[in-house]
Design an enzyme around this catalytic site. Structure first.
Site, PDB file in Angstrom:
ATOM      1  N   GLU A   1       0.847  -1.187   0.000  1.00 29.16           N
ATOM      2  CA  GLU A   1       0.000   0.000   0.000  1.00 29.16           C
ATOM      3  C   GLU A   1       0.887   1.242   0.000  1.00 29.16           C
ATOM      4  OE1 GLU A   1      -3.837  -1.515   2.527  1.00 29.16           O
ATOM      5  OE2 GLU A   1      -2.030  -0.998   3.644  1.00 29.16           O
TER       6      GLU A   1
ATOM      7  N   ASP B   1      -4.599  -8.249   5.093  1.00 32.12           N
ATOM      8  CA  ASP B   1      -5.520  -9.182   4.444  1.00 32.12           C
ATOM      9  C   ASP B   1      -4.992 -10.611   4.425  1.00 32.12           C
ATOM     10  OD1 ASP B   1      -7.959  -7.745   3.199  1.00 32.12           O
ATOM     11  OD2 ASP B   1      -6.290  -6.402   2.819  1.00 32.12           O
TER      12      ASP B   1
END
Length: 548
Positions: A153, A169
């Site tokens: 990210e 995740d």
């Protein structure tokens, strides 16, 4: 920034709460002047995984518009005119590096992700006028379920670059991220310990959490789902965390939890107590400002639903801190949150084993194993306000990885050598210096960071014998320890290896050769006055960059 409050009547109340560390920023920052950061910066991806081909995807949002970027950094919005039924997205893949090779692309100003897949391209879909459908491999029907992939990210804007390695995740293909500063030095994070990738899976399965592991049709491991997803698809039991939450709720029926969410506002504190099924928090005036229903397992592992954290300056910070205390299972042992001492994290048998193991297998101990792992600055994130370049290194699945270094190469910058002789301050950050608290030369006084003042407590003499001395005592590793988190204090000079130091002028690391570890600001960035100093695995982060 939180709104200013009148504190005159609140200070006596606030004094009842112990001082604790604060949440750090995640992927959002205060903007610097627009000229500081160009429209794109180079991103070098190095493939040390031994696998290929690699496919890259730069996906994100700009000014509320979702889209993708090509190798040159040009942003392309996803096509419009799409209804509620997902349709295939345009192929946004970029050819990645072969084994042992690197490629450099341009990273544009976006808030999004850089995906990379091994062996085959990923499938993306768009819906509802250009919204991207992200992979959701907890669903067996997801088209990416049997593809090995991972992502980082990032946010690049006028305030700089924030880039992390994430396990929010899933745990999958290992990688590091890095950012090059204007002085040429590279900050990096995400590197695993030797054989850490497989060690994580082995320990997870041994702990009875193997239901989170997803395998390819050939039986090889693809990933382990984060329990925030695994709990929703029945891959793990909720019994353990439910039991812990019940005990926490019962404990705080008769005592208060004190939440101090901002290190820069130590007077901003909230006290919480359980009433029925609700954990109710009050400000210094006694006004109720937030209340949280007893959360289910999904709410705890995902830090959402019953623990939803809005983007405000009261409810959100309290929710983040409470969820971190539950995930790390420190809520029972410490009523003052966030807990500053990571040594106490994940010690309860009912803890989040996934998050515990993710941190254990990181070379620097930092991970993004749950949504609010940045509470207390324990996340695997690097940031610079004037980034010159970014790096992603795809690491080997077995054996030992090498850290990202200058230029994104796999060689360590500089050669650690002796200790340059001299006397003066040991500076870290822009305004802080290594300091002997209260100028007290008593043995075992743990050193700290403090605002540079030039006084005797900050004047360190570096000897040709490798010692670093102040106030007639030596900088010493407590009890000749070698473990991460060992305190560094001053002690009567005795010639032992616990008092020997070397300096690497390239990485600016002060290293204790006996342990092989570096002088480190406990808890990492943001650096702050009063922060204790410890021994930690060398990682080239801001918390280990000392200027002589």
């Amino acid at each position: 920034m939180p709104h200013d409050r009148k504190n005159s009547s609140r200070r006596a109340w606030a004094a009842l709460c112990a001082a604790v560390l604060a949440v750090s920023g995640a992927l959002v920052g205060v903007a610097a002047p627009a000229s500081a950061v160009p429209a794109t910066i180079p991103l070098t991806i190095t493939n040390d995984s031994g696998r290929g081909p690699i496919y890259l995807y730069v996906l994100g949002e700009r000014d509320g518009v979702a889209g993708w970027a090509d190798a040159g950094g040009t942003f392309h919005p996803w096509p419009g005119g799409v209804g509620p039924v997902p349709v295939p997205a345009p192929d946004a893949s970029i050819a990645g590096p072969g084994p042992g090779q690197s490629v450099t692309i341009r990273l544009p100003k976006l808030s999004g992700r850089v995906y990379y897949s091994y062996g085959q391209k990923m499938t993306f879909q768009i819906v509802l006028d250009g919204r991207l459908v992200q992979p959701a491999v907890q669903n067996d029907s997801d088209p990416n379920r049997n593809i090995l992939f991972n992502w980082t990210e990032y946010t690049l804007n006028d305030g700089g670059l924030w880039i992390n390695s994430t396990q929010v995740d899933h745990w999958s293909a290992p990688y590091q991220v890095g950012v090059q500063r204007a002085d040429g030095q590279v900050l990096s994070t995400g590197m695993l310990k030797p054989n850490g990738y497989e060690a994580f899976y082995t320990a997870l399965e041994s702990a009875g959490w193997g239901g989170l592991v997803q395998r390819a049709p050939d039986g090889s491991r693809l990933r382990a789902l984060n329990p925030s997803h695994g709990i929703d698809v029945g891959k793990i039991s909720s019994a353990s965390i439910d039991s812990y939450v019940t005990e926490v709720w019962n404990s705080y029926r008769t005592r208060d939890m004190c939440v101090t969410p901002f290190s820069h506002e130590p007077g901003t504190q909230f006290r919480g107590r359980v009433d029925g099924d609700w954990f109710r928090f009050r400000n210094g005036s006694g006004q109720e400002v937030a209340a949280f229903k007893k959360p289910d397992a999904s709410s705890v592992y995902g830090c959402h639903k019953d623990l939803q954290a809005p983007n405000d300056h009261v409810v959100g910070p309290i929710a983040r801190t409470l969820c971190a205390a539950l995930v790390r299972t420190t809520a029972l042992t410490n009523p003052n949150q966030p807990d500053a001492n990571s040594a106490g994290f994940y010690q309860d048998a009912r803890t989040n084993v996934y998050a515990k193991l993710a941190h254990q297998q990181m070379a620097n101990g930092k991970a993004y194993a749950f949504a609010f792992d940045d509470v207390g600055a324990h996340e695997s994130l690097v940031h610079d306000g004037n980034p010159q370049a970014a790096y992603i290194k795809l690491d080997p699945f077995t054996g030992t990885a090498t850290p990202i270094a200058n230029g994104g190469s796999t060689e360590q910058p500089g050669t650690p050598g002796g200790l340059p002789a001299g006397t003066g301050a040991l500076r870290i950050g822009s305004t802080l210096c290594l300091d002997v608290p209260w100028a007290d030369p008593t043995d075992t006084n743990q050193v700290q960071l403090a605002t540079c003042s030039g006084n005797a407590a900050q004047q360190w003499t570096r000897g040709t014998d490798g010692t670093v001395r102040a106030l007639g005592k030596c900088l010493d590793v407590a009890r000749s320890g070698t473990a991460d988190g060992t305190a560094v204090w001053i002690y009567t000079c005795n010639g032992t290896g616990a008092q020997k130091w070397t300096y690497d002028s390239a990485t600016k690391a002060l290293r204790n050769p006996q342990s092989g570890k570096c002088l480190d600001a406990q808890g990492g960035a943001p650096l702050r006055d009063g922060q204790k100093v410890q021994l930690w695995t060398c990682n080239q982060t801001e918390a280990q960059r000392w200027t002589l």
